[in-house]
Design a protein around this motif. Structure first.
Motif, PDB file in Angstrom:
ATOM      1  N   VAL A 151       0.841  -1.203   0.000  1.00 25.77           N
ATOM      2  CA  VAL A 151       0.000   0.000   0.000  1.00 25.77           C
ATOM      3  C   VAL A 151       0.876   1.254   0.000  1.00 25.77           C
ATOM      4  O   VAL A 151       0.617   2.199  -0.737  1.00 25.77           O
ATOM      5  CB  VAL A 151      -0.970  -0.012   1.209  1.00 25.77           C
ATOM      6  CG1 VAL A 151      -1.690   1.322   1.351  1.00 25.77           C
ATOM      7  CG2 VAL A 151      -1.979  -1.154   1.034  1.00 25.77           C
ATOM      8  N   ALA A 152       1.921   1.241   0.822  1.00 21.56           N
ATOM      9  CA  ALA A 152       2.805   2.407   0.893  1.00 21.56           C
ATOM     10  C   ALA A 152       4.223   1.960   1.162  1.00 21.56           C
ATOM     11  O   ALA A 152       4.460   1.014   1.914  1.00 21.56           O
ATOM     12  CB  ALA A 152       2.340   3.343   2.001  1.00 21.56           C
ATOM     13  N   THR A 153       5.165   2.651   0.517  1.00 27.60           N
ATOM     14  CA  THR A 153       6.586   2.374   0.759  1.00 27.60           C
ATOM     15  C   THR A 153       7.318   3.699   0.795  1.00 27.60           C
ATOM     16  O   THR A 153       6.901   4.656   0.143  1.00 27.60           O
ATOM     17  CB  THR A 153       7.172   1.433  -0.316  1.00 27.60           C
ATOM     18  OG1 THR A 153       8.533   1.129   0.013  1.00 27.60           O
ATOM     19  CG2 THR A 153       7.132   2.042  -1.704  1.00 27.60           C
ATOM     20  N   ALA A 154       8.390   3.751   1.570  1.00 31.14           N
ATOM     21  CA  ALA A 154       9.190   4.975   1.605  1.00 31.14           C
ATOM     22  C   ALA A 154      10.580   4.660   1.076  1.00 31.14           C
ATOM     23  O   ALA A 154      10.962   3.497   0.956  1.00 31.14           O
ATOM     24  CB  ALA A 154       9.261   5.504   3.027  1.00 31.14           C
ATOM     25  N   VAL A 155      11.308   5.710   0.742  1.00 32.33           N
ATOM     26  CA  VAL A 155      12.675   5.550   0.249  1.00 32.33           C
ATOM     27  C   VAL A 155      13.613   5.802   1.420  1.00 32.33           C
ATOM     28  O   VAL A 155      13.483   6.799   2.119  1.00 32.33           O
ATOM     29  CB  VAL A 155      12.961   6.554  -0.888  1.00 32.33           C
ATOM     30  CG1 VAL A 155      14.386   6.381  -1.405  1.00 32.33           C
ATOM     31  CG2 VAL A 155      11.961   6.389  -2.024  1.00 32.33           C
TER      32      VAL A 155
END
Ligand code: NAD
Ligand code: ZN
Length: 377
Positions: free
Chosen positions: A42-46
């Motif tokens: 659903v969501a990923t960050a760098v």
């Protein structure tokens, strides 16, 4: 589920070779095999560790690869033998597995896992990768590969979290925030009333500041060569701010003069061997503890032995020393109970198509965390 047992065709950001922009491709994600879980991201960050692999390590053996390891999603289907997860569960992939059975998992002294399913270059050995693109197998970075609409992860590297958790926020607990917070609380074991210095104020360093405050530190020095980072550091509990570029003396000397001989605890959250040395030299002789959190496997560091002979301790910390399956659900609960901050770390929201912009922002030091909204919750 209509997709269970079938190959899923979906979008992923593929790093075909080092130091080149990622390419949004249609990839095939195979169904989960024994003990594996397929997750809709659903969501990923760098995180900077993704950049390290792409831009700094330049190891050709580590490509083509799907990067990304700080994420949250929903279980789509499970392979044979999986009892802990069901389709629909909210989950956070773990870049350090926790098999719960090996001698490391059984010891309270470490969060390393002997069955860590990631091989050299931080990627999963090819036969275990469930990703294919244009007929070519893609490597799975840290076994997670979250820059994709779907991924497959071994169940020993997944944490089940509270169904009430907002995935576009708690994705940050998959790496950066737990890493910095745990480095202060679990590895340094910061004490009430102590003085601390945190070098590097990205998400990892800011979380270390938050951890020092939670542990009761009375003075927290925030050190960064980018003064734009000081405002957030203050929000998270830093009391003093130091830009090494503003001083003609080494920052360790400045800190020593400000603290009657050095801080009790220092944390390096940059990934630079010179800063690691500086952080060690910033802590007080006799009992100072310095923790290396920043990531690099490219260079050796050096220090004068007398620093350690004089009573300082130099330690390292991976994922904040947390055993992921137990700690990540607890950190999610702490966030829901407003005991740890997460929202403050998010400076941007983007889509998967904008992943190269997110990488550019981090390269330029213009973000703390960019959350990539991959799919709807
Ligand atoms: P980031 O790029 O967002 O932050 C790094 C910060 O360091 C920036 O604010 C930058 O201005 C600052 N900096 C650069 N050079 C400096 C210097 N000489 N002195 C002081 N500050 C300096 O990165 P991040 O995502 O917060 O990650 C930080 C580090 O932690 C990276 O090396 C990353 O790979 C590592 N990391 C380690 C683990 C682990 O488990 N040990 C997990 C995640 C990330
Ligand atoms: Zn990370």
């Amino acid at each position: 589920m209509a997709t269970a047992g079938k190959v899923i065709k979906c979008k992923a950001a593929v790093a075909w070779e080092p130091n080149k922009p990622l390419v949004i491709e249609e990839v095939e994600v195979a169904p989960p095999q024994a003990n594996e879980v397929r997750i809709k991201i659903v969501a990923t960050a760098v995180c900077h560790t993704d950049l390290h692999h792409l831009l700094e390590s330049m190891e050709k053996e580590g490509f083509p690869v799907v990067l990304g390891h700080e994420a949250a999603g929903i279980v789509e289907s499970v392979g044979p033998g999986v009892t802990e997860f069901q389709p629909g569960d909210k989950a956070i992939p773990l870049f350090i597995s926790q098999c719960t059975e090996c001698r490391f998992c059984k010891s309270p002294k470490t969060n390393q896992c002997e069955k860590a399913w990631v091989g050299s270059h931080n990627v999963l050995p090819l036969p275990k990768s469930r990703f294919t693109c244009k007929g070519k197998k893609l490597l799975q970075f840290t076994g997670t590969s979250t820059f994709s609409e779907y991924t497959v992860v071994n169940q020993m590297a997944v944490a089940k979290i509270d169904p009430a958790a907002p995935l576009d926020k708690v994705c940050l607990l998959g790496c950066g925030i737990c890493t910095g917070y745990g480095a202060a609380v679990n590895t340094a074991k910061v004490e009430p009333g102590s003085t601390c210095a945190v070098f590097g104020l990205g998400a990892v360093g800011l979380a270390a500041v938050m951890g020092c405050k939670a542990a009761g530190a009375k003075r927290i020095f925030a050190v960064d060569i980018n003064p734009d980072k000081f405002e957030k550091a203050k929000v998270l509990g830093a009391t003093d701010f130091l830009n090494p570029k503003d001083h003609s003396k080494p920052v360790s000397q400045v800190l020593s003069e400000m603290t009657n001989g050095g801080v009790d605890f220092s944390l390096e959250c940059v990934g630079n061997v010179a800063v690691m040395r500086s952080a060690l030299e910033s802590c007080v002789q006799g009992w100072g503890v310095s923790v290396i959190v920043g990531w690099t496997d490219m260079e050796d560091f050096s220090a004068r032995p007398v620093q350690l002979i004089g009573g300082r301790t130099w330690k390292g910390s991976v994922f904040g020393g947390f055993k992921g399956k137990y700690a990540v659900p607890q950190m999610v609960k702490n966030y829901l109970d407003k005991k740890v901050k997460v929202d403050e770390f998010i400076t941007h929201n983007m889509t998967l198509d904008q992943i190269n912009d997110a990488i550019e922002l981090m390269k330029q030091g213009k973000c703390i965390r960019v959350v990539i909204n991959v799919s709807s919750q």
